[in-house]
Design a protein around this motif. Structure first.
Motif: not given
Lengths: 392, 387
Positions: A316-328
């Motif tokens: 998953m692209p590295i830029e998506g780290l905060s997206v992963a947190a938001a999805l949680c």
């Protein structure tokens, strides 16, 4: 030169608070004053002091969010440089079942576009590990997302030893019609090398010892507890197998992926496990991912585990780290803990909690200024500092 | 044979000095000046032509590649670590390219095995005049060739027998050097009752610091990998190719690591060649790095060594430094600067006479002297046989 961030909302001590000022000097945070603390004092700063700061670069951050640089504790950034092609990839050392001697650090490509993407996504530090094709894959490193050579980016050249359980090694070697093609086989390979390493350590202390063996030399820091064991494991049973081996050989183990961690949350809690969960924002592309859920993080945290999120870049692209947190957060996790899962917690897991993951005096000045709430995907990074240098 | 070059221009403090005489006796330069009087066997009237030291290519596979034959003796694809391979055992002195080299004014070459395997063999320094490799040999063990990056990876992938990542290449090289250190330590302790190992024996001069690790690397990352390993094992290091060396100019200068640069006159046919530029030499030299040009024969024809220097001039390099990069500097990098690379009394009698300025590609070679052996390439050259 000093940099001073004034006003804004800072993530400090686990919550968002009003900032008066944050002072950066020589790569470190040297002063942090909250608006609440200043209000208590009741006195504005005397004028001469302000004059002394004329040499400083002052940035007004009103209405902005100020956070520590995010940390992704499990990536493969630049091992396969983006947009180059498979023939130049350095992901898995597929020749050699157990390759503890290979180091991700020796294959970093600092001009990979992903480093810049990371900064734009607020990520300033990443752990980079070899892939999971081999039962023993090699040594992980920790770098910041800046620098023209790996030596300029390095936090730790060798921070952990990568082990892989479950489907990947089984598939890679099984398809080649080679041992191991079962979970039992994978565990046996790992045990065999750990056993060899223990005996090697004993032998090395004797007078007869003459010739070093590079694979076993590489295993020594692990056996001696100087570096971590990083266990790639998705399925609950694979996580348990990894733990079993860690107990047998007294290893300091971190669980990577931990896709079914929520199914054995009680056990992981009892072990006070450290888990790097993800990439959850990907599809269930293989059977061992069948129980993937964004709720894993909260369930494990509730049991007392230290949990960090990962993109597993380039999965998953590295830029998506905060997206992963938001999805949680969308799946029930509170915002504060979601942010901790990409700041404080990965710092603890990587053993860097004395210098990274928080905005506190004495910490590395890895600071990101967001123009909105960092877990609102529409927000963007307005300023990124790494070791006090403004890179965006 | 004794030869005198009369009325010739020679390079002196950055320019060509006219009206000079150069005397070669017993294979050495016996005298340089305007007032030499001596009876010699050959008197060459040079009419203000240009005489320079015989050119040196510090990295080639001359004689290992066999002209017009589809298989070569450069790479040993079925083994990863072969420091015990010796170029002398594969060089063909009567290959056409040897004549091409002489016609191009090249009197000395470093000859090494190929750069497809992590450690491929030793590097030897040869002259181009011999009838057998042993006659032309100057130094046999002049370095150990190691290789990093794409080329090694691609070869390994094709053969499906070896490590295929940069991580794996570094690990293989480290493993070998670790073994060599322990082997040497055991040998030093005199308790060595073991049998000798031919590959380890070949690495001892490297471990002792007598010869350099010659590291083939294009990408900045691969150059850094070589530097990292050389530092870890305290080895002398020379970077070969160095396509992206200009991106690391300050690091190379600080660590005093020379670069044998090239081949640059090639297309960017691999990703690791993407940053290739003819400005490299100037950037590196300005930073204080020693740079020699190479055409990596057969990467490029051996005759293009002068072209490499001329191209760098086109991209801003001063003439003096461009000429030094195919004469003095390669001699220094190869560790033979006490006898090669300059027109000076006592140096080897290796001289190239050009019809015009040697870095004007239109100039042609009229005569070459190697160890006092005279090769004449121009019918118009006035040669008198002395008394």
């Amino acid at each position: 030169m000093k940099t001073i961030l004034e006003k804004g909302i800072i993530f400090h001590q686990g919550k968002f608070q009003e900032l008066d000022k944050l002072v950066i000097e020589k790569g470190k945070i040297v002063e942090l004053v909250l608006a609440s603390a200043k209000a208590k004092k009741g006195k504005p700063l005397p004028a001469p002091k302000k004059k002394a700061d004329t040499s400083a670069n002052v940035i007004n951050c009103s209405d902005r969010y100020i956070l520590p640089g995010f940390i992704d504790a499990h990536t493969h950034i630049s091992l396969e440089e983006e947009g180059v092609g498979w023939y130049d990839a350095d992901f898995n050392e597929s020749f050699g079942l157990a390759t503890p001697q290979v180091r991700a650090f020796d294959a970093l490509k600092m001009r990979d576009k992903a480093f810049n993407d990371a900064l734009h996504g607020g990520v300033t530090t990443a752990m980079i590990t070899p892939g999971s094709a081999n039962p023993i894959g090699g040594q992980c490193c920790i770098v910041k997302m800046v620098g023209n050579v790996a030596e300029a980016a390095v936090v730790k050249e060798s921070s952990g030893m990568k082990f892989a359980f479950g489907e990947n090694p089984k598939r890679v070697y099984g398809e080649q019609k080679k041992f191991p093609s079962t979970r039992m086989g994978t565990a046996a390979v790992i045990r065999e090398w750990l056993m060899k390493a223990q005996d090697y350590l004993k032998r090395k202390k004797t007078k007869e010892f003459k010739e070093r063996e590079i694979k076993l030399e590489a295993m020594l820091p692990l056996i001696e507890g100087k570096i971590q064991a990083r266990a790639h494991a998705h399925m609950a049973d694979d996580i348990i197998t990894a733990y079993r081996i860690a107990q047998e050989f007294n290893l300091d183990m971190v669980f990577d992926h931990c896709t079914e961690g929520h199914l054995i949350a009680k056990e992981l809690g009892k072990w006070k496990a450290r888990a790097v969960v993800g990439p959850t924002f990907s599809s269930r592309s293989k059977p061992e991912l069948r129980n993937k859920t964004f709720e894993t993080v909260e369930i494990l945290m509730d049991e007392g585990c230290v949990v960090a999120l990962t993109t597993d870049h380039p999965v998953m692209p590295i830029e998506g780290l905060s997206v992963a947190a938001a999805l949680c957060v969308r799946h029930g996790l509170d915002e504060e803990r979601a942010i901790k899962a990409i700041t404080e917690n990965p710092a603890i897991i990587l053993g860097l909690d004395k210098r990274l993951g928080k905005l506190e005096v004495g910490y590395d000045a890895d600071v990101v200024v967001w123009d909105g709430h960092p877990l609102d995907v529409r927000s963007k990074t307005e300023a990124v500092f790494v070791d006090g240098n403004r890179v965006i | 044979m004794s030869i005198i070059f009369n009325n010739v221009r020679i390079p002196m403090s950055g320019t060509f000095f006219p009206g000079q005489k150069v005397l070669v006796e017993k294979g050495k330069i016996a005298s340089v000046g305007s007032m030499i009087r001596k009876n010699v066997e050959k008197v060459i009237e040079c009419e203000q032509k240009y005489l320079i030291p015989g050119l040196i290519d510090a990295h080639s596979h001359l004689g290992l590649f066999e002209s017009a034959v589809p298989v070569d003796d450069i790479n040993e694809p079925y083994a990863d670590i072969t420091p015990h391979l010796r170029p002398l055992d594969g060089v063909k002195m009567r290959d056409r390219a040897m004549e091409d080299a002489r016609r191009a004014g090249i009197s000395t070459c470093m000859v090494c095995p190929g750069s497809e395997r992590p450690i491929s063999g030793i590097c030897s320094i040869l002259k181009t005049n011999g009838n057998s490799a042993d006659v032309g040999l100057i130094v046999e063990q002049a370095g150990v060739l190691m290789s990093f990056g794409e080329q090694v990876k691609v070869t390994a992938r094709k053969s499906e027998r070896s490590y295929v990542t940069r991580m794996g290449i570094s690990a293989l090289i480290r493993e070998t050097l670790m073994k060599a250190q322990d082997y040497y330590a055991a040998k030093q302790s005199k308790k060595m009752v073991k049998d000798r190992e031919i590959d380890m024996e070949a690495l001892i001069p490297l471990i002792k610091g007598e010869v350099a690790m010659r590291a083939c690397a294009h990408r900045a990352e691969d150059i850094m990998a070589a530097i990292r390993i050389a530092d870890e094992f305290k080895l002398k290091l020379v970077i070969e190719y160095g396509t992206e060396a200009h991106l690391l100019a300050s690091i190379l200068a600080e660590k005093k690591i020379p670069v044998v640069l090239g081949p640059t006159l090639i297309p960017r046919f691999r990703y690791e060649l993407n940053e290739k530029t003819f400005e490299s030499a100037k950037i590196l030299m300005d930073a204080g790095v020693e740079v020699a040009f190479t055409c990596d024969y057969p990467g490029l024809p051996i005759e293009t060594l002068r072209v490499a220097a001329a191209m760098a001039i086109q991209y801003g390099l001063e003439e003096k430094r461009a000429l030094a990069a195919i004469t003095e500097v390669p001699a220094t990098i190869l560790g033979v600067d006490a006898r090669l690379g300059k027109i000076k009394k006592g140096m080897d009698g290796d001289l190239a006479l050009f019809s015009g300025h040697p870095l004007d590609i239109r100039s042609h070679l009229e005569a070459l002297v190697v160890d006092g052996d005279l090769f004449v390439f121009s019918k118009d050259l006035k040669i008198e046989t002395g008394s």
